[in-house]
Write a protein that holds these residues in place. Structure first.
Motif, mmCIF file in Angstrom:
data_model
loop_
_atom_site.group_PDB
_atom_site.id
_atom_site.type_symbol
_atom_site.label_atom_id
_atom_site.label_comp_id
_atom_site.label_asym_id
_atom_site.label_seq_id
_atom_site.Cartn_x
_atom_site.Cartn_y
_atom_site.Cartn_z
ATOM 1 N N THR A 15 40.234 29.469 31.982
ATOM 2 C CA THR A 15 38.945 29.523 32.176
ATOM 3 C C THR A 15 38.757 29.834 33.680
ATOM 4 O OG1 THR A 15 38.481 27.299 32.553
ATOM 5 C CG2 THR A 15 38.174 28.235 30.511
ATOM 6 N N GLY A 16 37.844 30.516 34.223
ATOM 7 C CA GLY A 16 37.222 30.764 35.496
ATOM 8 C C GLY A 16 37.920 32.086 36.158
ATOM 9 N N LEU A 17 38.820 32.822 35.494
ATOM 10 C CA LEU A 17 39.343 33.846 35.989
ATOM 11 C C LEU A 17 38.290 34.991 36.192
ATOM 12 C CD1 LEU A 17 42.673 33.807 34.360
ATOM 13 C CD2 LEU A 17 42.261 33.258 36.593
ATOM 14 N N ALA A 19 36.934 38.852 35.773
ATOM 15 C CA ALA A 19 36.728 39.880 34.795
ATOM 16 C C ALA A 19 37.916 40.950 35.230
ATOM 17 C CB ALA A 19 35.438 40.761 34.803
ATOM 18 N N ARG A 20 38.230 41.497 34.213
ATOM 19 C CA ARG A 20 39.440 42.515 34.352
ATOM 20 C C ARG A 20 38.950 43.752 35.353
ATOM 21 N NH1 ARG A 20 43.507 45.230 31.592
ATOM 22 N NH2 ARG A 20 43.695 47.417 31.904
ATOM 23 N N SER A 21 37.391 44.066 35.107
ATOM 24 C CA SER A 21 37.204 45.141 36.246
ATOM 25 C C SER A 21 37.247 44.590 37.588
ATOM 26 C CB SER A 21 35.768 45.412 35.910
ATOM 27 O OG SER A 21 35.024 44.458 36.033
ATOM 28 N N THR A 22 37.108 43.454 37.686
ATOM 29 C CA THR A 22 37.415 42.794 39.299
ATOM 30 C C THR A 22 38.673 42.831 39.533
ATOM 31 O OG1 THR A 22 35.392 41.367 38.878
ATOM 32 C CG2 THR A 22 36.973 40.840 40.675
ATOM 33 N N LEU A 23 39.690 42.559 38.641
ATOM 34 C CA LEU A 23 41.162 42.375 39.076
ATOM 35 C C LEU A 23 41.831 43.769 39.360
ATOM 36 C CD1 LEU A 23 42.229 39.856 36.247
ATOM 37 C CD2 LEU A 23 42.106 39.470 38.657
ATOM 38 N N VAL A 24 41.099 44.701 38.539
ATOM 39 C CA VAL A 24 41.454 46.244 38.723
ATOM 40 C C VAL A 24 41.103 46.697 40.168
ATOM 41 C CG1 VAL A 24 41.051 48.568 38.081
ATOM 42 C CG2 VAL A 24 41.589 47.012 36.212
#
Length: 142
Positions: A15-17, A19-24
């Motif tokens: 939890t708390g990770l 979003a995919r778009s932010t990581l990208v």
């Protein structure tokens, strides 16, 4: 902007990770060329085993980068040990997201062949990380 093919593993386990778009967005900010990356979030036991088995170092790392190619396509696996990352962020008074952004930028630079084993290369890599993180509106990690 370089093309990025990204597989993410273990994201749903924690939890708390971001979003995919932010990581990208964070990863893309550090890329100089097209890349095919796998990002894996793991616990301490798996991180220690990978570090021991593939690096010969018997401790829990915060991040591991396994680079396979830098041209014509950057190919690498990036392993983030979330418990170590959380512990470090707390100890340094940083948010988890700020520390994760730094670790990802650092790992992507490694995947592209940058090193910090000598003073001059360490300074250059730190300066590059700081500039990239600034562009992401993240604080200087150093």
């Amino acid at each position: 902007m370089p093309a990025l093919a990204l597989a993410i593993q273990g994201h749903a386990r924690y939890t708390g990770l971001p979003a995919r778009s932010t990581l990208v967005r964070w990863i893309s900010a550090a890329l100089d060329s097209d890349a095919q990356l796998t990002l894996r979030f793991v616990g301490a036991r798996e991180a220690r085993r990978l570090n021991r088995d593939f690096r010969g170092r018997d401790y829990v790392p915060d991040v591991l980068t396994f680079g396979y190619a830098t041209t014509p396509l950057v190919r690498a696996d990036i392993v983030i040990c979330l418990p170590a990352c959380k512990r470090e962020a707390s100890a340094r008074g940083k948010s988890l997201h700020d520390h994760l952004a730094h670790l990802l930028v650092h790992a992507v630079l490694h995947a592209q062949g940058l090193r910090h084993d000598k003073t001059a290369s360490a300074r250059a890599m730190e300066a590059r990380e700081t500039k990239i993180l600034q562009s992401l509106r993240k604080p200087n990690p150093y």
